[in-house]
Design a protein around this motif. Structure first.
Motif, mmCIF file in Angstrom:
data_model
loop_
_atom_site.group_PDB
_atom_site.id
_atom_site.type_symbol
_atom_site.label_atom_id
_atom_site.label_comp_id
_atom_site.label_asym_id
_atom_site.label_seq_id
_atom_site.Cartn_x
_atom_site.Cartn_y
_atom_site.Cartn_z
ATOM 1 N N ASP A 77 5.380 56.893 18.601
ATOM 2 C CA ASP A 77 6.066 56.006 17.662
ATOM 3 C C ASP A 77 7.186 56.718 16.905
ATOM 4 O O ASP A 77 8.295 56.188 16.774
ATOM 5 C CB ASP A 77 5.072 55.402 16.668
ATOM 6 N N VAL A 78 6.904 57.919 16.409
ATOM 7 C CA VAL A 78 7.936 58.675 15.680
ATOM 8 C C VAL A 78 9.094 59.008 16.618
ATOM 9 O O VAL A 78 10.266 58.801 16.276
ATOM 10 C CB VAL A 78 7.348 59.966 15.057
ATOM 11 N N GLY A 79 8.769 59.506 17.799
ATOM 12 C CA GLY A 79 9.813 59.870 18.761
ATOM 13 C C GLY A 79 10.658 58.691 19.187
ATOM 14 O O GLY A 79 11.887 58.804 19.336
ATOM 15 N N THR A 88 10.582 64.172 26.246
ATOM 16 C CA THR A 88 10.311 64.852 24.978
ATOM 17 C C THR A 88 9.010 64.339 24.376
ATOM 18 O O THR A 88 8.187 65.132 23.893
ATOM 19 C CB THR A 88 11.470 64.655 23.993
ATOM 20 N N LEU A 89 8.812 63.031 24.419
ATOM 21 C CA LEU A 89 7.582 62.448 23.886
ATOM 22 C C LEU A 89 6.372 62.941 24.675
ATOM 23 O O LEU A 89 5.346 63.320 24.094
ATOM 24 C CB LEU A 89 7.639 60.923 23.945
ATOM 25 N N ALA A 90 6.497 62.964 26.001
ATOM 26 C CA ALA A 90 5.389 63.417 26.841
ATOM 27 C C ALA A 90 5.079 64.889 26.584
ATOM 28 O O ALA A 90 3.903 65.279 26.504
ATOM 29 C CB ALA A 90 5.727 63.200 28.317
ATOM 30 N N ILE A 93 3.176 65.170 23.332
ATOM 31 C CA ILE A 93 1.791 64.718 23.473
ATOM 32 C C ILE A 93 0.956 65.757 24.210
ATOM 33 O O ILE A 93 -0.193 66.030 23.844
ATOM 34 C CB ILE A 93 1.743 63.337 24.161
ATOM 35 N N ILE A 94 1.522 66.373 25.228
ATOM 36 C CA ILE A 94 0.813 67.442 25.950
ATOM 37 C C ILE A 94 0.536 68.614 25.016
ATOM 38 O O ILE A 94 -0.575 69.165 24.996
ATOM 39 C CB ILE A 94 1.610 67.898 27.184
ATOM 40 N N TYR A 95 1.525 69.002 24.222
ATOM 41 C CA TYR A 95 1.322 70.083 23.260
ATOM 42 C C TYR A 95 0.195 69.727 22.283
ATOM 43 O O TYR A 95 -0.619 70.576 21.931
ATOM 44 C CB TYR A 95 2.599 70.370 22.473
ATOM 45 N N PHE A 96 0.181 68.477 21.853
ATOM 46 C CA PHE A 96 -0.842 68.011 20.919
ATOM 47 C C PHE A 96 -2.244 68.173 21.519
ATOM 48 O O PHE A 96 -3.134 68.747 20.903
ATOM 49 C CB PHE A 96 -0.566 66.543 20.565
ATOM 50 N N HIS A 97 -2.415 67.659 22.727
ATOM 51 C CA HIS A 97 -3.735 67.756 23.370
ATOM 52 C C HIS A 97 -4.123 69.204 23.639
ATOM 53 O O HIS A 97 -5.274 69.597 23.452
ATOM 54 C CB HIS A 97 -3.765 66.955 24.670
ATOM 55 N N LEU A 120 8.606 70.756 18.054
ATOM 56 C CA LEU A 120 8.676 71.807 19.065
ATOM 57 C C LEU A 120 9.115 71.245 20.417
ATOM 58 O O LEU A 120 9.943 71.844 21.105
ATOM 59 C CB LEU A 120 7.323 72.510 19.199
ATOM 60 N N ALA A 121 8.611 70.080 20.794
ATOM 61 C CA ALA A 121 8.989 69.461 22.064
ATOM 62 C C ALA A 121 10.482 69.145 22.089
ATOM 63 O O ALA A 121 11.141 69.308 23.120
ATOM 64 C CB ALA A 121 8.177 68.192 22.290
ATOM 65 N N GLY A 122 11.018 68.703 20.962
ATOM 66 C CA GLY A 122 12.449 68.427 20.878
ATOM 67 C C GLY A 122 13.272 69.672 21.135
ATOM 68 O O GLY A 122 14.300 69.623 21.822
#
Length: 173
Positions: A77-79, A88-90, A93-97, A120-122
């Motif tokens: 949602d933020v992205g 970037t969103l994916a 999310i991978i970093y989060f998990h 960080l993903a950005g």
């Protein structure tokens, strides 16, 4: 003389050994499955998923799964509101998990972690957004209790968590 774990030129094997010695890897099954150092530990068995740091600290699996869904949805949602690309969103999310395979939801709030993962993903995907823009967008999406996880100074808490995040994700073998 103690080695600096942030130096890349010492090699991932030495870093992994230092992290094991200092017990910074909080999921022993992840470390043991990757003892040959031939591949990064981006894949987990079902037994690893049943013994995450959050579950070892008493969080039930259903609650952990809900927190993971909420965190992934928050990043998405933020992205999306910031106009970031889906890769970037994916990545966020991978970093989060992956972060929560090494750390507990009880120690690191999911929305702050999600914001840092997106930041960080950005950078990694070359679509960076300013920290203040991510925090401002997060504020518009979260209620007061949820945004309270960011603390009085969200940038400071975000910077500290970004350091932990980078160390957890980038410095793992």
């Amino acid at each position: 003389m103690k080695r600096n774990p942030w130096k890349i030129d010492q090699g991932a094997t030495v870093l992994h050994q230092e992290m094991k010695e200092t017990k910074e890897i909080s999921s022993p099954s992840v470390a043991s499955t990757n003892s040959d150092h031939t591949k990064p530990c981006w894949y987990w068995d079902k037994k690893d998923l049943a013994h995450t740091p959050s579950q070892l600290e008493g969080l039930d699996p259903a609650t952990e799964a809900r927190y993971r869904r909420e965190g992934a949805r928050f990043i998405f949602d933020v992205g999306t509101r910031l106009g970031l690309h889906y890769d970037t969103l994916a990545t966020g999310i991978i970093y989060f998990h992956r972060f929560y395979m090494f750390h507990s939801f009880k120690q690191f709030p999911r929305y702050v972690t999600g914001a840092c993962c997106l930041f960080l993903a950005g950078k990694v995907e070359e679509t960076p957004k300013k920290c203040k823009d991510i925090i401002k967008t997060a504020r518009s999406l979260l209620n007061d209790v949820q945004f309270g996880q960011f603390g009085d100074d969200p940038k400071v808490k975000g910077c500290v968590l970004k350091m932990v995040l980078v160390k957890s994700l980038v410095m793992q073998p």
